[in-house]
Design a protein around this motif. Structure first.
Motif, mmCIF file in Angstrom:
data_model
loop_
_atom_site.group_PDB
_atom_site.id
_atom_site.type_symbol
_atom_site.label_atom_id
_atom_site.label_comp_id
_atom_site.label_asym_id
_atom_site.label_seq_id
_atom_site.Cartn_x
_atom_site.Cartn_y
_atom_site.Cartn_z
ATOM 1 N N THR A 28 0.874 -1.173 0.000
ATOM 2 C CA THR A 28 0.000 0.000 0.000
ATOM 3 C C THR A 28 0.906 1.215 0.000
ATOM 4 O O THR A 28 1.889 1.264 0.747
ATOM 5 C CB THR A 28 -0.916 0.011 1.235
ATOM 6 O OG1 THR A 28 -1.738 -1.156 1.197
ATOM 7 C CG2 THR A 28 -1.786 1.256 1.267
ATOM 8 N N ARG A 43 -3.858 0.577 -2.738
ATOM 9 C CA ARG A 43 -3.653 -0.655 -1.971
ATOM 10 C C ARG A 43 -3.786 -1.824 -2.929
ATOM 11 O O ARG A 43 -4.838 -2.013 -3.543
ATOM 12 C CB ARG A 43 -4.688 -0.751 -0.849
ATOM 13 C CG ARG A 43 -4.523 -1.940 0.055
ATOM 14 C CD ARG A 43 -5.534 -1.962 1.189
ATOM 15 N NE ARG A 43 -6.897 -2.242 0.808
ATOM 16 C CZ ARG A 43 -7.382 -3.427 0.474
ATOM 17 N NH1 ARG A 43 -6.604 -4.472 0.416
ATOM 18 N NH2 ARG A 43 -8.653 -3.574 0.186
ATOM 19 N N ASP A 45 -4.220 -5.608 -4.315
ATOM 20 C CA ASP A 45 -5.048 -6.739 -3.913
ATOM 21 C C ASP A 45 -4.251 -7.602 -2.943
ATOM 22 O O ASP A 45 -3.068 -7.874 -3.160
ATOM 23 C CB ASP A 45 -5.439 -7.581 -5.126
ATOM 24 C CG ASP A 45 -6.334 -6.841 -6.112
ATOM 25 O OD1 ASP A 45 -6.892 -5.795 -5.736
ATOM 26 O OD2 ASP A 45 -6.451 -7.320 -7.250
ATOM 27 N N SER A 47 -3.476 -6.783 0.122
ATOM 28 C CA SER A 47 -2.884 -5.970 1.176
ATOM 29 C C SER A 47 -3.930 -5.776 2.270
ATOM 30 O O SER A 47 -5.085 -5.487 1.980
ATOM 31 C CB SER A 47 -2.443 -4.616 0.606
ATOM 32 O OG SER A 47 -1.756 -3.860 1.564
ATOM 33 N N GLY A 48 -3.537 -5.937 3.508
ATOM 34 C CA GLY A 48 -4.475 -5.869 4.626
ATOM 35 C C GLY A 48 -5.247 -4.557 4.712
ATOM 36 O O GLY A 48 -4.782 -3.510 4.254
ATOM 37 N N TYR A 49 -6.403 -4.613 5.321
ATOM 38 C CA TYR A 49 -7.283 -3.447 5.359
ATOM 39 C C TYR A 49 -6.744 -2.297 6.210
ATOM 40 O O TYR A 49 -7.164 -1.147 6.028
ATOM 41 C CB TYR A 49 -8.706 -3.823 5.791
ATOM 42 C CG TYR A 49 -8.872 -4.115 7.262
ATOM 43 C CD1 TYR A 49 -9.189 -3.099 8.163
ATOM 44 C CD2 TYR A 49 -8.726 -5.407 7.758
ATOM 45 C CE1 TYR A 49 -9.347 -3.363 9.512
ATOM 46 C CE2 TYR A 49 -8.888 -5.675 9.096
ATOM 47 C CZ TYR A 49 -9.197 -4.658 9.975
ATOM 48 O OH TYR A 49 -9.349 -4.925 11.299
ATOM 49 N N ARG A 51 -3.583 -1.419 6.119
ATOM 50 C CA ARG A 51 -2.386 -0.923 5.440
ATOM 51 C C ARG A 51 -2.481 0.542 5.022
ATOM 52 O O ARG A 51 -1.487 1.265 5.126
ATOM 53 C CB ARG A 51 -2.018 -1.815 4.265
ATOM 54 C CG ARG A 51 -1.566 -3.212 4.675
ATOM 55 C CD ARG A 51 -0.285 -3.158 5.458
ATOM 56 N NE ARG A 51 0.146 -4.492 5.867
ATOM 57 C CZ ARG A 51 1.261 -4.735 6.487
ATOM 58 N NH1 ARG A 51 2.098 -3.765 6.796
ATOM 59 N NH2 ARG A 51 1.579 -5.961 6.830
#
Length: 145
Positions: A28, A43, A45, A47-49, A51
């Motif tokens: 991100t 961000r 695909d 990548s943690g929410y 981030r």
């Protein structure tokens, strides 16, 4: 003076491309102007929410304190109370790990900062540097010292 949207979009695209080429985990990237406003954010695909918040915090920290992430880390190690207090005042939007990079023009004018997160902190920083350089701008990480 501030980083332009076109420059910020170039930084984001090149940083993400660098990460993909190097086999980094999903990244991100946040690009902030000198006042801390988001100019561009992406961000990948997978990548943690959280981030985006981390990427913004890496960039915001260098801008808010006027020092590189390495200098922030050294200050936090020397005075944990200082770092805890500053992080609290900033609502948690300051991190002391590599991945937040100042963006300057060729004359040294501050244009903003980039924050990258998703892989090891030094890899995040490398992606930020690649993105900034791809936009024809100058990255400042603190490793130059």
């Amino acid at each position: 003076m501030s980083i332009s949207l076109e420059q910020a979009q170039t930084v984001v695209a090149a940083a993400l491309s660098h990460g993909a080429e190097q086999g980094f985990k999903p990244l991100t990237v946040a690009v902030l102007d000198p006042g801390g406003a988001i100019v561009a954010l992406a961000r990948q695909d997978g990548s943690g929410y959280m981030r985006p918040d981390l990427a913004v915090a890496k960039a915001n920290g260098v801008l808010a304190l006027g020092m590189t992430n390495r200098a922030i880390a050294a200050r936090a190690a020397d005075s944990p109370e200082f770092f805890t207090s500053v992080a609290t005042l900033a609502g948690g939007k300051i991190l002391s790990v590599p991945g937040g990079v100042f963006v300057r023009d060729a004359e040294g004018t501050l244009l903003g900062a980039v924050g990258v997160t998703g892989d090891l902190s030094l890899n995040d920083e490398a992606a930020a540097v690649a993105g900034i350089e791809a936009a024809g701008l100058v990255p400042v990480t603190g490793a130059e010292d």
